[in-house]
Design a protein around this motif. Structure first.
Motif, PDB file in Angstrom:
ATOM      1  N   UNK A 176       2.235  11.834 -10.973  1.00  0.00           N
ATOM      2  CA  UNK A 176       1.717  10.632 -10.887  1.00  0.00           C
ATOM      3  C   UNK A 176       2.093   9.607 -11.564  1.00  0.00           C
ATOM      4  N   UNK A 177       2.614   8.429 -11.115  1.00  0.00           N
ATOM      5  CA  UNK A 177       2.865   7.363 -11.978  1.00  0.00           C
ATOM      6  C   UNK A 177       1.592   6.256 -11.751  1.00  0.00           C
ATOM      7  N   UNK A 178       0.558   6.570 -12.692  1.00  0.00           N
ATOM      8  CA  UNK A 178      -0.777   5.905 -12.761  1.00  0.00           C
ATOM      9  C   UNK A 178      -0.669   4.439 -12.894  1.00  0.00           C
ATOM     10  N   UNK A 179       0.175   4.257 -13.861  1.00  0.00           N
ATOM     11  CA  UNK A 179       0.136   2.908 -14.154  1.00  0.00           C
ATOM     12  C   UNK A 179       0.802   1.837 -13.012  1.00  0.00           C
ATOM     13  N   UNK A 180       1.819   2.215 -12.431  1.00  0.00           N
ATOM     14  CA  UNK A 180       2.487   1.488 -11.214  1.00  0.00           C
ATOM     15  C   UNK A 180       1.503   1.593  -9.936  1.00  0.00           C
ATOM     16  N   UNK A 181       1.157   2.756  -9.856  1.00  0.00           N
ATOM     17  CA  UNK A 181       0.290   3.131  -8.624  1.00  0.00           C
ATOM     18  C   UNK A 181      -1.022   2.511  -8.806  1.00  0.00           C
ATOM     19  N   UNK A 182      -1.642   2.560  -9.717  1.00  0.00           N
ATOM     20  CA  UNK A 182      -2.908   1.621  -9.743  1.00  0.00           C
ATOM     21  C   UNK A 182      -2.653   0.421  -9.519  1.00  0.00           C
ATOM     22  N   UNK A 183      -1.793  -0.435 -10.241  1.00  0.00           N
ATOM     23  CA  UNK A 183      -1.403  -1.810 -10.115  1.00  0.00           C
ATOM     24  C   UNK A 183      -1.303  -1.960  -8.831  1.00  0.00           C
ATOM     25  N   UNK A 184      -0.330  -1.232  -8.038  1.00  0.00           N
ATOM     26  CA  UNK A 184      -0.293  -1.799  -6.597  1.00  0.00           C
ATOM     27  C   UNK A 184      -1.326  -1.352  -5.744  1.00  0.00           C
ATOM     28  N   UNK A 185      -2.085  -0.580  -5.936  1.00  0.00           N
ATOM     29  CA  UNK A 185      -3.304  -0.184  -5.232  1.00  0.00           C
ATOM     30  C   UNK A 185      -4.318  -1.032  -5.463  1.00  0.00           C
ATOM     31  N   UNK A 186      -4.516  -1.933  -6.451  1.00  0.00           N
ATOM     32  CA  UNK A 186      -5.246  -2.939  -6.816  1.00  0.00           C
ATOM     33  C   UNK A 186      -4.758  -4.212  -5.848  1.00  0.00           C
ATOM     34  N   UNK A 187      -3.530  -4.230  -5.941  1.00  0.00           N
ATOM     35  CA  UNK A 187      -2.703  -5.386  -5.462  1.00  0.00           C
ATOM     36  C   UNK A 187      -3.096  -5.135  -3.755  1.00  0.00           C
ATOM     37  N   UNK A 188      -3.129  -3.963  -3.334  1.00  0.00           N
ATOM     38  CA  UNK A 188      -3.296  -3.793  -1.905  1.00  0.00           C
ATOM     39  C   UNK A 188      -4.665  -4.089  -1.419  1.00  0.00           C
ATOM     40  N   UNK A 189      -5.515  -3.625  -2.246  1.00  0.00           N
ATOM     41  CA  UNK A 189      -7.174  -4.022  -2.188  1.00  0.00           C
ATOM     42  C   UNK A 189      -7.465  -5.359  -2.073  1.00  0.00           C
ATOM     43  N   UNK A 236       0.900  -1.243   0.058  1.00  0.00           N
ATOM     44  CA  UNK A 236       0.007   0.007  -0.105  1.00  0.00           C
ATOM     45  C   UNK A 236       0.786   1.203   0.006  1.00  0.00           C
ATOM     46  N   UNK A 237       1.918   1.301   0.945  1.00  0.00           N
ATOM     47  CA  UNK A 237       2.712   2.652   0.672  1.00  0.00           C
ATOM     48  C   UNK A 237       3.540   2.643  -0.675  1.00  0.00           C
ATOM     49  N   UNK A 238       3.646   1.478  -1.023  1.00  0.00           N
ATOM     50  CA  UNK A 238       4.440   1.635  -2.627  1.00  0.00           C
ATOM     51  C   UNK A 238       3.431   2.430  -3.643  1.00  0.00           C
ATOM     52  N   UNK A 239       2.149   1.700  -3.369  1.00  0.00           N
ATOM     53  CA  UNK A 239       1.209   2.550  -4.413  1.00  0.00           C
ATOM     54  C   UNK A 239       0.861   3.926  -4.012  1.00  0.00           C
ATOM     55  N   UNK A 240       1.161   4.310  -2.871  1.00  0.00           N
ATOM     56  CA  UNK A 240       1.124   6.158  -2.459  1.00  0.00           C
ATOM     57  C   UNK A 240       2.312   6.472  -3.129  1.00  0.00           C
ATOM     58  N   UNK A 241       3.387   5.954  -2.864  1.00  0.00           N
ATOM     59  CA  UNK A 241       4.567   6.494  -3.276  1.00  0.00           C
ATOM     60  C   UNK A 241       4.617   6.650  -5.006  1.00  0.00           C
ATOM     61  N   UNK A 242       3.991   6.023  -5.814  1.00  0.00           N
ATOM     62  CA  UNK A 242       3.751   6.290  -7.207  1.00  0.00           C
ATOM     63  C   UNK A 242       2.547   7.204  -7.216  1.00  0.00           C
ATOM     64  N   UNK A 243       1.533   7.117  -6.657  1.00  0.00           N
ATOM     65  CA  UNK A 243       0.460   7.956  -6.974  1.00  0.00           C
ATOM     66  C   UNK A 243       0.401   9.420  -6.439  1.00  0.00           C
ATOM     67  N   UNK A 244       1.393   9.411  -5.354  1.00  0.00           N
ATOM     68  CA  UNK A 244       1.344  10.925  -5.070  1.00  0.00           C
ATOM     69  C   UNK A 244       2.757  11.736  -5.609  1.00  0.00           C
ATOM     70  N   UNK A 245       3.383  11.082  -6.433  1.00  0.00           N
ATOM     71  CA  UNK A 245       4.632  11.609  -7.153  1.00  0.00           C
ATOM     72  C   UNK A 245       4.141  12.917  -8.089  1.00  0.00           C
ATOM     73  N   UNK A 246       4.907  13.472  -8.428  1.00  0.00           N
ATOM     74  CA  UNK A 246       4.790  14.881  -9.487  1.00  0.00           C
ATOM     75  C   UNK A 246       5.632  14.433 -10.578  1.00  0.00           C
TER      76      UNK A 246
END
Length: 248
Positions: A212-225, A200-210
């Motif tokens: 955002x890295x949506x491809x990696x972020x969404x993959x890991x947020x789905x994995x976290x869920x 989950x923190x890895x997903x946030x690290x991608x999604x809160x970047x400037x």
């Protein structure tokens, strides 16, 4: 991060084999085990590490370190002492002993793991990041103790590496150092793919970047869920859905 993670690391501190003088006969295979030449020192050390009660072990080890401050097994005694203090639940003494270790062995991986872990728990992010990255640099130089199988040693190193990467990544995330957060947390997830506390923190690290890295972020947020349950799962799913909608 569960407290058992630190207990696992301290459990890896095996009592170092030692030898008493006289040493092995010429022609015998060399051993990495330290040699204690003073019989009194040897007897005191062996008596201390053979104590079954953690409180008695602490007392004996502390006495040994006072009586023999320059002992060849000082590092081993302090590592064992760290584990004994952990068994009694004395976190302050665990940290204090780790600092005593680093004073004489700056690259001691187990001491660095202990300090990084406890500093993360105390939200001392810069200190936790510094000790975790130092530990990762020192880990490849960790010597395999005598009597430990290669496979067991590599497993121990992997456990310590995962813990150090997790601490480094999470600390970097709290400091808004997102490139380092992504690097260390990604390594932690590679080492332990099913650990929600890293995914989950890895997903946030991608999604809160400037940006955002949506491809990696969404993959890991789905994995976290997928890894989460209950209310936490619902919150992660809601957050992931909102990010997905924004992405599209």
């Amino acid at each position: 991060m569960k407290m058992s993670a630190l207990a696992i690391v301290l459990a890896l501190v095996a009592v170092a084999p030692v030898a008493a003088a006289p040493q092995a006969q010429p022609g015998a295979s060399a051993s990495q085990a330290p040699v204690i030449k003073d019989p009194a020192e040897y007897n005191a050390y062996m008596a201390a590490i053979q104590e079954k009660d953690p409180t008695a072990e602490i007392s004996a080890l502390e006495s040994f370190l006072v009586q023999f401050p320059n002992s060849v097994v000082k590092v081993d005694a302090l590592e064992t002492l760290m584990g004994a203090y952990q068994k009694t639940g004395n976190a302050a003494k665990v940290g204090e002993t780790a600092n005593r270790l680093l004073a004489i062995a700056p690259d001691n991986v187990r001491a660095l793991v202990v300090l990084a872990y406890t500093e993360r728990a105390a939200q001392k992010w810069p200190d936790a990041l510094q000790h975790a990255t130092h530990g990762l640099d020192a880990l490849p130089k960790l010597a395999k103790p005598d009597g430990v199988q290669d496979a067991d040693f590599e497993k121990q190193k992997a456990q310590m590496g995962n813990l150090l990467n997790s601490v480094a990544g999470f600390s970097a995330l709290q400091m808004k150092n997102l490139p380092d957060a992504q690097k260390y947390l990604r390594a932690a997830v590679v080492g332990d793919p099913n650990n929600l506390e890293n995914v989950y923190p890895l997903a946030l690290a991608y999604l809160t970047a400037t940006p955002p890295d949506y491809v990696n972020g969404l993959f890991f947020i789905a994995r976290a869920a997928d890894l989460a349950s209950g209310a936490g799962q619902a919150q992660i799913q809601a957050y992931g859905k909102s990010v997905y909608t924004k992405y599209h």
